[in-house]
Scaffold this active site. Sequence first.
Site, PDB file in Angstrom:
ATOM      1  N   LYS A 108       0.655  -3.669  -0.351  1.00 30.97           N
ATOM      2  CA  LYS A 108      -0.149  -3.764   0.951  1.00 30.97           C
ATOM      3  C   LYS A 108       1.411  -3.508   2.020  1.00 30.97           C
ATOM      4  CE  LYS A 108      -4.120  -5.148   0.404  1.00 30.97           C
ATOM      5  NZ  LYS A 108      -4.006  -5.744  -1.484  1.00 30.97           N
ATOM      6  N   ARG A 122      -8.666   7.022  -3.445  1.00 27.75           N
ATOM      7  CA  ARG A 122      -7.772   7.063  -4.688  1.00 27.75           C
ATOM      8  C   ARG A 122      -6.971   7.855  -5.487  1.00 27.75           C
ATOM      9  NH1 ARG A 122      -6.014   2.435  -8.308  1.00 27.75           N
ATOM     10  NH2 ARG A 122      -6.460   1.570  -5.795  1.00 27.75           N
ATOM     11  N   ASP A 180      -4.104   4.629  -2.048  1.00 34.54           N
ATOM     12  CA  ASP A 180      -5.600   4.743  -0.806  1.00 34.54           C
ATOM     13  C   ASP A 180      -5.271   5.024  -0.407  1.00 34.54           C
ATOM     14  OD1 ASP A 180      -6.625   3.495  -3.465  1.00 34.54           O
ATOM     15  OD2 ASP A 180      -6.371   1.129  -2.771  1.00 34.54           O
ATOM     16  N   GLU A 204      -2.993   1.428   1.456  1.00 30.83           N
ATOM     17  CA  GLU A 204      -2.343   0.884   0.511  1.00 30.83           C
ATOM     18  C   GLU A 204      -1.613   1.846  -0.632  1.00 30.83           C
ATOM     19  OE1 GLU A 204      -4.532  -1.970  -1.880  1.00 30.83           O
ATOM     20  OE2 GLU A 204      -5.811  -2.442  -0.089  1.00 30.83           O
TER      21      GLU A 204
END
Length: 317
Positions: free
Chosen positions: A126, A211, A274, A282
Site C-alpha cells: 500500500k 492489474r 493496481d 497499489e
Amino acid sequence: MSIRIGIVMDPIDAIHYKKDSSLAMLWAAQRKGWELWYMEQSDLSLVQGQAMGRMAPLQVAMNPEQWFERGEYQVRPLADLDIILMRKDPPFDNEFLYSTQLLALAEQQGTLIVNRTQGLRDYNEKLFATHFPHCCPPVLVSRRSEQLRAFHAEHQDVIFKPLDGMGGASIFRVQADGLNLGVIIETLTQHGQQMCMVQKYLPEISAGDKRILMINGEPVPYALARIPSAGETRGNLAAGGRGEGRPLTDRDRWICEQVGPTLKAQGLLFVGLDVIGDYLTEINVTSPTCIRELDTQFGLDIGMQLMDTLERSLANR
C-alpha cells in the site's frame, strides 16, 4: 546444467487450479527443463548460520484433477538452488519477515530470490505506491482519528484499508454521511495503535481495478480490469470481481514508465501495479497474480516470459 528453481508458497494442494499464477510459473520452468523444488514457509530453518529448506522435488501438470506430484522431502541448503520464488501470500507478518531474512542468507551466497528480499521488506504494497505521489489519488496514512476524520471531511467519499491486507479484505467505503466512520477508524487502527490508509474514492472503479504486471520494470501490454460485482466497491477477484482483459492505455504506460526504473533498480523482477482510472493505488511485490487470466484472454505466456528474464539475470551475474 539444469537450473534448480525452488518455490516458497502456500500449500499447493489447496490452490485454485484455474487461477493460480505460481502454477503458471512452475509450468514454464518445467517446460524449460529446470528442476523444481517445493517448500512452504514452515519448511525454512537456520542451522549453524546456514539457511536450510525442507524441500521436495516437484512435477506439475496442466491437469485440473492432478496438477502436481511431490517427491520425498529432503533438507538441503537454500543456496543449493539457483532461483527461489518467494510466493507466500500476505499478510506480511513477523513470520514472513523472518522468512525473508533466512532467504537473504541464500541470496548472499548467490541464489536469485524473486523478489529480492530487501525489496520485500522495504516496500509495503500500500505504501510503495505513495513513493510516486504524482501518479496517486489523494491519500493519507495515519493512526490518528482526527487526521483520518479530517481527510474524510475534505474528500467526503473515501476508501479505508489496512496496510497489510490482500484480496480486498477489510476495505471500507465511507460516503459523505460518514456512516460508521468512527467504528471503521477504531477497527482499522485498533483504537489508535496501528496505521491504516485512506484514499479518495475513485468512481472509475466501476470500470475496473486494473492489474498491470511488470517484469523487470517493463509492463505486459495488457491489464486485467477487475470489475466489482453488483453492490460492491471492491474489484478484487477474491471479493467476487470479474476479470476483463484490456490493452494498456497511454496513461497506464505513463504510470509504468514512472515506476519501472525503481522496480528494476530494486531487483523487483515481478510486480503487479493496481490502477483505477488514471491513478496508481497499489504496487504488489509479494505474490502478484492474474497471469492465468491474461494468458487465457490474450494467448500470452507470462510465466515463460518471466522465466526467460530470470535465466538472463543468472547469465548476467
